[in-house]
Scaffold this motif. Structure first.
Motif, short mmCIF file in Angstrom:
data_model
loop_
_atom_site.label_atom_id
_atom_site.label_comp_id
_atom_site.label_asym_id
_atom_site.label_seq_id
_atom_site.Cartn_x
_atom_site.Cartn_y
_atom_site.Cartn_z
N LYS A 174 0.70 -1.14 -0.12
CA LYS A 174 0.06 0.02 -0.15
C LYS A 174 0.86 1.22 0.08
N LYS A 175 2.24 1.05 0.65
CA LYS A 175 3.05 2.45 0.43
C LYS A 175 4.35 1.73 -0.04
N MET A 176 4.97 2.49 -1.06
CA MET A 176 6.29 2.11 -1.46
C MET A 176 7.69 1.81 -0.48
N TYR A 177 7.10 2.55 0.63
CA TYR A 177 8.31 2.33 1.86
C TYR A 177 8.15 0.94 2.33
N THR A 178 7.22 0.07 2.17
CA THR A 178 7.29 -1.48 2.51
C THR A 178 8.51 -1.98 1.68
N SER A 208 11.27 -1.29 1.55
CA SER A 208 12.37 -0.99 2.24
C SER A 208 12.95 -2.14 3.04
N GLU A 209 12.03 -3.20 3.41
CA GLU A 209 11.99 -4.14 4.01
C GLU A 209 12.34 -5.56 3.42
N LEU A 210 12.23 -5.28 1.94
CA LEU A 210 12.04 -6.20 0.98
C LEU A 210 13.11 -6.34 -0.09
N TYR A 211 14.29 -6.70 0.58
CA TYR A 211 15.44 -6.98 -0.37
C TYR A 211 15.94 -5.49 -1.07
N PRO A 212 16.08 -4.62 -0.25
CA PRO A 212 16.48 -3.17 -0.62
C PRO A 212 17.71 -3.26 -1.54
N THR A 213 18.58 -3.89 -1.02
CA THR A 213 20.15 -3.66 -1.61
C THR A 213 20.06 -4.23 -3.34
N LYS A 250 13.80 7.61 -2.33
CA LYS A 250 12.96 7.44 -3.22
C LYS A 250 11.58 6.79 -2.39
N LEU A 251 11.99 5.84 -1.87
CA LEU A 251 10.82 5.04 -1.24
C LEU A 251 10.07 5.89 -0.21
N SER A 252 10.76 6.83 0.55
CA SER A 252 10.24 7.78 1.47
C SER A 252 9.52 8.83 0.72
N HIS A 253 9.73 8.97 -0.25
CA HIS A 253 9.29 10.10 -1.25
C HIS A 253 8.96 9.62 -2.64
N PRO A 254 8.05 8.83 -2.77
CA PRO A 254 7.72 7.98 -4.16
C PRO A 254 7.62 8.78 -5.37
N ILE A 275 5.43 -7.13 -13.14
CA ILE A 275 4.04 -6.53 -13.21
C ILE A 275 3.98 -5.39 -14.09
N GLU A 276 2.69 -5.04 -14.12
CA GLU A 276 2.74 -3.72 -14.97
C GLU A 276 3.17 -2.51 -14.34
N PRO A 277 3.67 -1.53 -14.96
CA PRO A 277 3.98 -0.21 -14.16
C PRO A 277 3.07 0.23 -13.56
N GLU A 278 1.50 0.37 -14.15
CA GLU A 278 0.63 0.69 -13.62
C GLU A 278 0.17 0.52 -12.27
N MET A 279 0.53 -0.79 -11.66
CA MET A 279 0.37 -1.27 -10.45
C MET A 279 1.35 -0.34 -9.44
N ILE A 280 2.61 -0.02 -9.78
CA ILE A 280 3.39 0.93 -9.03
C ILE A 280 2.80 2.18 -8.89
N THR A 281 2.54 2.60 -10.22
CA THR A 281 2.21 4.20 -10.33
C THR A 281 0.63 4.32 -9.43
N LYS A 282 -0.07 3.36 -9.30
CA LYS A 282 -1.29 3.21 -8.61
C LYS A 282 -1.01 3.59 -7.15
N VAL A 283 0.05 2.76 -6.53
CA VAL A 283 0.66 2.84 -5.05
C VAL A 283 1.11 4.36 -4.70
N ILE A 284 1.86 4.79 -5.91
CA ILE A 284 2.39 6.08 -5.69
C ILE A 284 1.46 7.09 -5.76
N TYR A 285 0.47 7.11 -6.52
CA TYR A 285 -0.65 7.99 -6.78
C TYR A 285 -1.47 7.93 -5.47
#
Length: 88
Positions: free
Chosen positions: A25-29, A31-36, A52-56, A73-83
């Protein structure tokens, strides 16, 4: 999923599934999933990725597309979370 899935990293595919099921639901999630691993795959350094995760809204379109390809996945799935984050 695309037919080249067998060559994709299963851990990254599982993150893609989390986007598909709405668990992210948030891009910052991320940060806990293989960030490196994700930062390196996107071609940005770890610190910049975390910012960028803090400021998507700081993700470029190119980075969103590369992340979507990485997660299969489709880029729209990511942009939807950012929006949704930007609307709050």
């Amino acid at each position: 999923m695309a037919k080249d899935d067998q060559h994709k990293d299963p851990t990254l595919l599982s993150i893609g599934s989390m986007f598909e099921t709405g668990r992210i639901k948030k891009m910052y999630t991320l940060s806990e999933l293989y960030p490196t691993k994700i930062a390196k795959s996107l071609g940005i350094n770890y610190g910049r990725y975390m910012v960028k995760l803090s400021h998507p809204d700081r993700f470029t379109l190119g980075e969103i597309v590369r992340l979507a390809n990485l997660l299969n996945i489709e880029p729209e799935m990511i942009t939807k979370v950012i929006y949704s984050e930007m609307e709050k």
